[in-house]
Design a protein around this motif. Structure first.
Motif, PDB file in Angstrom:
ATOM      1  N   GLU A  79       8.770  17.713  -2.897  1.00 29.53           N
ATOM      2  CA  GLU A  79       7.635  16.797  -2.830  1.00 29.53           C
ATOM      3  C   GLU A  79       8.129  15.350  -2.732  1.00 29.53           C
ATOM      4  O   GLU A  79       9.103  14.980  -3.371  1.00 29.53           O
ATOM      5  CB  GLU A  79       6.798  16.975  -4.107  1.00 29.53           C
ATOM      6  CG  GLU A  79       5.579  16.147  -4.203  1.00 29.53           C
ATOM      7  CD  GLU A  79       4.819  16.375  -5.509  1.00 29.53           C
ATOM      8  OE1 GLU A  79       3.741  15.798  -5.634  1.00 29.53           O
ATOM      9  OE2 GLU A  79       5.303  17.115  -6.397  1.00 29.53           O
ATOM     10  N   VAL A  80       7.447  14.555  -1.927  1.00 21.87           N
ATOM     11  CA  VAL A  80       7.690  13.113  -1.878  1.00 21.87           C
ATOM     12  C   VAL A  80       6.635  12.468  -2.763  1.00 21.87           C
ATOM     13  O   VAL A  80       5.433  12.657  -2.547  1.00 21.87           O
ATOM     14  CB  VAL A  80       7.599  12.570  -0.433  1.00 21.87           C
ATOM     15  CG1 VAL A  80       7.681  11.051  -0.422  1.00 21.87           C
ATOM     16  CG2 VAL A  80       8.700  13.169   0.429  1.00 21.87           C
ATOM     17  N   ILE A  81       7.077  11.718  -3.768  1.00 19.43           N
ATOM     18  CA  ILE A  81       6.153  11.087  -4.710  1.00 19.43           C
ATOM     19  C   ILE A  81       5.690   9.727  -4.175  1.00 19.43           C
ATOM     20  O   ILE A  81       4.517   9.426  -4.167  1.00 19.43           O
ATOM     21  CB  ILE A  81       6.805  10.892  -6.098  1.00 19.43           C
ATOM     22  CG1 ILE A  81       7.364  12.218  -6.618  1.00 19.43           C
ATOM     23  CG2 ILE A  81       5.836  10.265  -7.083  1.00 19.43           C
ATOM     24  CD1 ILE A  81       6.351  13.302  -6.835  1.00 19.43           C
ATOM     25  N   GLY A  82       6.637   8.882  -3.740  1.00 16.53           N
ATOM     26  CA  GLY A  82       6.281   7.577  -3.189  1.00 16.53           C
ATOM     27  C   GLY A  82       7.290   6.516  -3.552  1.00 16.53           C
ATOM     28  O   GLY A  82       8.322   6.785  -4.168  1.00 16.53           O
ATOM     29  N   GLY A  83       6.963   5.287  -3.179  1.00 16.25           N
ATOM     30  CA  GLY A  83       7.865   4.168  -3.423  1.00 16.25           C
ATOM     31  C   GLY A  83       8.040   3.892  -4.902  1.00 16.25           C
ATOM     32  O   GLY A  83       7.121   4.091  -5.700  1.00 16.25           O
ATOM     33  N   TYR A  84       9.229   3.420  -5.267  1.00 21.65           N
ATOM     34  CA  TYR A  84       9.533   3.175  -6.668  1.00 21.65           C
ATOM     35  C   TYR A  84      10.602   2.100  -6.765  1.00 21.65           C
ATOM     36  O   TYR A  84      11.679   2.236  -6.175  1.00 21.65           O
ATOM     37  CB  TYR A  84      10.028   4.469  -7.335  1.00 21.65           C
ATOM     38  CG  TYR A  84      10.108   4.403  -8.832  1.00 21.65           C
ATOM     39  CD1 TYR A  84       8.977   4.611  -9.609  1.00 21.65           C
ATOM     40  CD2 TYR A  84      11.302   4.129  -9.476  1.00 21.65           C
ATOM     41  CE1 TYR A  84       9.038   4.554 -10.992  1.00 21.65           C
ATOM     42  CE2 TYR A  84      11.374   4.063 -10.852  1.00 21.65           C
ATOM     43  CZ  TYR A  84      10.231   4.282 -11.605  1.00 21.65           C
ATOM     44  OH  TYR A  84      10.300   4.210 -12.964  1.00 21.65           O
ATOM     45  N   GLN A  85      10.295   1.030  -7.472  1.00 22.12           N
ATOM     46  CA  GLN A  85      11.292  -0.016  -7.709  1.00 22.12           C
ATOM     47  C   GLN A  85      12.061   0.370  -8.964  1.00 22.12           C
ATOM     48  O   GLN A  85      11.469   0.650  -9.999  1.00 22.12           O
ATOM     49  CB  GLN A  85      10.606  -1.366  -7.896  1.00 22.12           C
ATOM     50  CG  GLN A  85      11.569  -2.522  -7.862  1.00 22.12           C
ATOM     51  CD  GLN A  85      10.846  -3.847  -7.890  1.00 22.12           C
ATOM     52  OE1 GLN A  85      10.056  -4.087  -8.787  1.00 22.12           O
ATOM     53  NE2 GLN A  85      11.125  -4.684  -6.909  1.00 22.12           N
TER      54      GLN A  85
END
Length: 143
Positions: free
Chosen positions: A89-95
């Motif tokens: 799964e791709v969760i999303g952007g994360y700094q």
């Protein structure tokens, strides 16, 4: 004290989170069974008329659970060209703030650092170049 902060793409395999540096990410695709091909013993998928080599991170890190019915491919740029990293799964952007690896993770292939998530769990930061090389996609090496 020096902090290194990177933009990343958070992905998941089973219950574990990983961070792929966003600077390496080209695009994300779905991997259906009809897209899978094998050429010279390597996993390939056709993307816009070209074959893209990919590695199952689930296999690379020896996960034994059942894979999801639809997997995601994160297409990354390496010094040898594009390669795909297949995740659940791709969760999303994360700094993320990069932490040095402790002695427990020093020997883990394809990991360049770690970060602590908001819930206190650890997410490993992937070294996409090393994973591509270990998976046999370094075009300068013979496997």
């Amino acid at each position: 004290m020096t902090l290194a902060i990177i933009e990343g793409l958070m992905v998941r395999i089973e219950d574990d989170n990983y961070i792929i540096p966003l600077a390496s990410v080209n695009e994300c695709l779905e991997l259906a069974d009809v897209d899978r091909k094998e050429k010279k013993g390597k996993n390939m998928m056709e993307v816009r008329g070209k074959l893209l080599p990919y590695v199952f991170l689930r296999d690379f890190y020896s996960y034994t659970g059942e894979k999801p019915p639809l997997e995601q491919v994160v297409v990354v740029e390496t010094s040898d060209g594009l390669a795909g990293m297949v995740v659940d799964e791709v969760i999303g952007g994360y700094q993320t703030v990069i932490k040095n690896l402790g002695t427990l993770y020093k020997g883990v292939e394809g990991v360049s650092g770690a970060t602590i998530l908001g819930d206190g769990s650890v997410a490993l930061i992937l070294d996409v170049q090393k994973i591509a090389q270990q998976a046999g996609y370094d075009h300068n090496r013979k496997r």
